[in-house]
Design an enzyme around this catalytic site. Structure first.
Site, PDB file in Angstrom:
ATOM      1  N   LEU A  75      -0.310 -10.345   6.105  1.00 11.83           N
ATOM      2  CA  LEU A  75      -0.190 -10.872   7.463  1.00 11.83           C
ATOM      3  C   LEU A  75       0.414  -9.877   8.454  1.00 11.83           C
ATOM      4  O   LEU A  75       0.853 -10.249   9.536  1.00 11.83           O
ATOM      5  CB  LEU A  75       0.598 -12.183   7.446  1.00 11.83           C
ATOM      6  N   CYS A  76       0.428  -8.584   8.079  1.00 10.07           N
ATOM      7  CA  CYS A  76       0.897  -7.544   9.008  1.00 10.07           C
ATOM      8  C   CYS A  76      -0.238  -7.155   9.953  1.00 10.07           C
ATOM      9  O   CYS A  76      -1.399  -7.100   9.562  1.00 10.07           O
ATOM     10  CB  CYS A  76       1.338  -6.308   8.244  1.00 10.07           C
ATOM     11  N   HIS A  77       0.130  -6.868  11.201  1.00 13.24           N
ATOM     12  CA  HIS A  77      -0.841  -6.430  12.200  1.00 13.24           C
ATOM     13  C   HIS A  77      -1.057  -4.921  12.086  1.00 13.24           C
ATOM     14  O   HIS A  77      -0.093  -4.191  11.828  1.00 13.24           O
ATOM     15  CB  HIS A  77      -0.332  -6.737  13.612  1.00 13.24           C
ATOM     16  N   MET A 112       8.137  -3.778   8.559  1.00 14.67           N
ATOM     17  CA  MET A 112       7.403  -3.717   7.292  1.00 14.67           C
ATOM     18  C   MET A 112       6.905  -2.301   7.010  1.00 14.67           C
ATOM     19  O   MET A 112       6.881  -1.855   5.869  1.00 14.67           O
ATOM     20  CB  MET A 112       6.238  -4.713   7.275  1.00 14.67           C
ATOM     21  N   GLU A 113       6.536  -1.584   8.063  1.00 19.92           N
ATOM     22  CA  GLU A 113       6.087  -0.206   7.885  1.00 19.92           C
ATOM     23  C   GLU A 113       7.231   0.680   7.396  1.00 19.92           C
ATOM     24  O   GLU A 113       7.040   1.503   6.491  1.00 19.92           O
ATOM     25  CB  GLU A 113       5.495   0.323   9.198  1.00 19.92           C
ATOM     26  N   ASP A 127       7.235   8.254 -10.049  1.00 19.76           N
ATOM     27  CA  ASP A 127       5.983   8.712 -10.649  1.00 19.76           C
ATOM     28  C   ASP A 127       6.046  10.190 -11.016  1.00 19.76           C
ATOM     29  O   ASP A 127       5.619  10.587 -12.097  1.00 19.76           O
ATOM     30  CB  ASP A 127       4.815   8.458  -9.689  1.00 19.76           C
TER      31      ASP A 127
END
Length: 158
Positions: A75-77, A112-113, A127
């Site tokens: 739901l992120c733009h 969120m970014e 990793d």
């Protein structure tokens, strides 16, 4: 109490309508830590890691991840922004601190970014170093600060 913005009146997941929002300068900073053995950190810091420059690879991975956040979080733009990822070895505590910062002028925030950038940079360190040490711990992924937008300023208290 605040309402969840991504839930509609029927209780279903819903994309937030940002069309009527004012464009403002918005910025978000996030951090993450990767805890490891002193020997693993020394390989990274000394540049002796067999896979190459761990910090450079993690920085690029964090930047790429921030750019793909709307592909990962349903739901992120989509938005276009500046992103920085800084990595710092903390030898006294056998850990790496990652801090990301995302900034834009727009109708939606970049929390969120910033969180995605810090998280993926941490995962990239894991990793690249897992052949040397599998029990590294990624911790404390969190938003440090955000400015702009309707909800205003937020900053983690020290």
């Amino acid at each position: 109490m605040n309402q969840f913005t991504h839930i509609n009146a029927s209780g279903e997941a819903n994309m937030v309508d940002v069309s009527a929002k004012a464009e403002t300068v918005r910025e978000a900073r996030a951090e993450a830590f990767v805890h490891m053995a002193a020997e693993t950190l020394e390989l990274i810091v000394s540049g002796q890691h067999h896979k190459g420059d761990v910090f450079a690879t993690a920085r690029i991975a964090g930047i790429q991840a921030a750019k793909k956040t709307w592909d990962l979080i349903p739901l992120c733009h989509p938005c276009y922004f500046e992103v920085e990822v800084q990595l710092e070895a903390i030898p006294a505590e056998n850990k790496v601190r990652i801090e990301s910062c995302c900034k834009l002028a727009g109708k939606t925030g970049v929390e969120m970014e910033a969180l995605t950038a810090a998280s993926v940079a941490a995962l990239t360190i894991y990793d690249m170093c897992k052949a040397v040490q599998k029990d590294m711990v990624i911790s404390q992924v969190r938003l440090l600060e955000k400015t702009g937008g309707k909800s205003g300023h937020f900053k983690v208290e020290a």
